[in-house]
Design an enzyme around this catalytic site. Structure first.
Site, mmCIF file in Angstrom:
data_model
loop_
_atom_site.group_PDB
_atom_site.id
_atom_site.type_symbol
_atom_site.label_atom_id
_atom_site.label_comp_id
_atom_site.label_asym_id
_atom_site.label_seq_id
_atom_site.Cartn_x
_atom_site.Cartn_y
_atom_site.Cartn_z
ATOM 1 N N HIS A 36 -9.102 -4.035 -1.761
ATOM 2 C CA HIS A 36 -8.104 -3.255 -1.008
ATOM 3 C C HIS A 36 -8.492 -1.771 -1.001
ATOM 4 O O HIS A 36 -8.476 -1.113 0.048
ATOM 5 C CB HIS A 36 -6.722 -3.457 -1.640
ATOM 6 C CG HIS A 36 -5.621 -2.669 -1.004
ATOM 7 N ND1 HIS A 36 -4.578 -3.244 -0.314
ATOM 8 C CD2 HIS A 36 -5.386 -1.325 -0.947
ATOM 9 C CE1 HIS A 36 -3.774 -2.310 0.137
ATOM 10 N NE2 HIS A 36 -4.235 -1.132 -0.239
ATOM 11 N N GLU A 37 -8.849 -1.243 -2.172
ATOM 12 C CA GLU A 37 -9.141 0.196 -2.280
ATOM 13 C C GLU A 37 -10.483 0.553 -1.630
ATOM 14 O O GLU A 37 -10.603 1.614 -1.010
ATOM 15 C CB GLU A 37 -9.103 0.649 -3.735
ATOM 16 C CG GLU A 37 -7.758 0.443 -4.448
ATOM 17 C CD GLU A 37 -6.555 1.034 -3.714
ATOM 18 O OE1 GLU A 37 -6.724 1.969 -2.912
ATOM 19 O OE2 GLU A 37 -5.436 0.537 -3.932
ATOM 20 N N HIS B 188 -10.144 1.178 1.959
ATOM 21 C CA HIS B 188 -9.685 2.541 2.306
ATOM 22 C C HIS B 188 -10.872 3.496 2.463
ATOM 23 O O HIS B 188 -10.860 4.372 3.331
ATOM 24 C CB HIS B 188 -8.772 3.095 1.211
ATOM 25 C CG HIS B 188 -7.347 2.654 1.318
ATOM 26 N ND1 HIS B 188 -6.571 2.887 2.422
ATOM 27 C CD2 HIS B 188 -6.539 1.995 0.435
ATOM 28 C CE1 HIS B 188 -5.346 2.399 2.227
ATOM 29 N NE2 HIS B 188 -5.307 1.841 1.033
ATOM 30 N N CYS C 137 0.856 -1.186 0.000
ATOM 31 C CA CYS C 137 0.000 0.000 0.000
ATOM 32 C C CYS C 137 0.893 1.237 0.000
ATOM 33 O O CYS C 137 1.875 1.295 0.745
ATOM 34 C CB CYS C 137 -0.861 -0.031 1.263
ATOM 35 S SG CYS C 137 -1.963 1.369 1.433
#
Ligand code: ZN
Length: 184
Positions: free
Chosen positions: A149-150, A153, A107
């Site tokens: 993953h994004e 966030h 990341c």
């Protein structure tokens, strides 16, 4: 324009990002800045909060030559990531997720650290593009990892939170040492 990357353990990485309601020039500027910043950092994905903007916006650009590689977030050759290949996702929502797969992730907000993370193998996601047009996309490969993953966030989560207790403890200890030594 290049923007500064928010680095762990900055509190902003815990923010729950807000839905985008205006598909206007400000959004386009944000997306363009995100692309410039991601490429400058040799990243493959970036969420808006990683440049300090708490909006549900993310971009992913999987390099042409090295489709996936061994690790998500690994350094890439920027020439393999033309801007027109950038997947821009506004207000993305995972509507289906099944199976499991382990993949090594990294990341831009946790520079230099890579570790295996378990996620769904297959996801179906709905999102809007920069003009406000809705799309649906399905994947069961590297892109599925990147999307999960994004989107994490956008919900204030960083991949290291998925590590086992022991690995997380070791990470925190090493990270503090690196910070003290000015390596981060
Ligand atoms: Zn990340």
């Amino acid at each position: 324009m290049l923007r500064e990357i928010v680095v762990y353990p900055d509190k902003r990485l815990k923010f729950i990002s807000k839905e985008v309601s205006a598909y206007n020039g400000a959004l386009h500027d944000l997306l363009d800045d995100m692309y410039d910043t991601m490429i400058a950092c040799n990243g493959v994905g970036l969420a808006a909060i990683q440049i300090g903007v708490a909006s549900r916006v993310l971009i992913i650009n999987i390099p042409l030559e090295d489709n996936g590689g061994d690790s998500y977030g690994e350094e890439r050759n920027p020439h393999d990531q033309p801007k027109e290949n950038t997947l821009e996702m506004i207000n993305p929502v995972i509507v289906e997720a099944d199976g499991t797969e382990k993949f090594q992730e990294g990341c831009l907000s946790v520079p230099g650290f890579y570790e295996d993370v378990e996620r769904a193998k297959h996801v179906k996601v709905t999102y809007f593009d920069r003009e406000g047009v809705q799309h649906t996309l399905e994947d069961d490969d590297f892109l599925a990892v990147a999307i999960q993953h994004e989107i994490d966030h956008l919900d204030g989560k960083v991949f290291i939170e998925k590590l086992s207790y022991i690995k997380r403890k070791k990470f925190e200890k090493d990270w503090k040492r690196k910070q003290k030594e000015g390596l981060i």
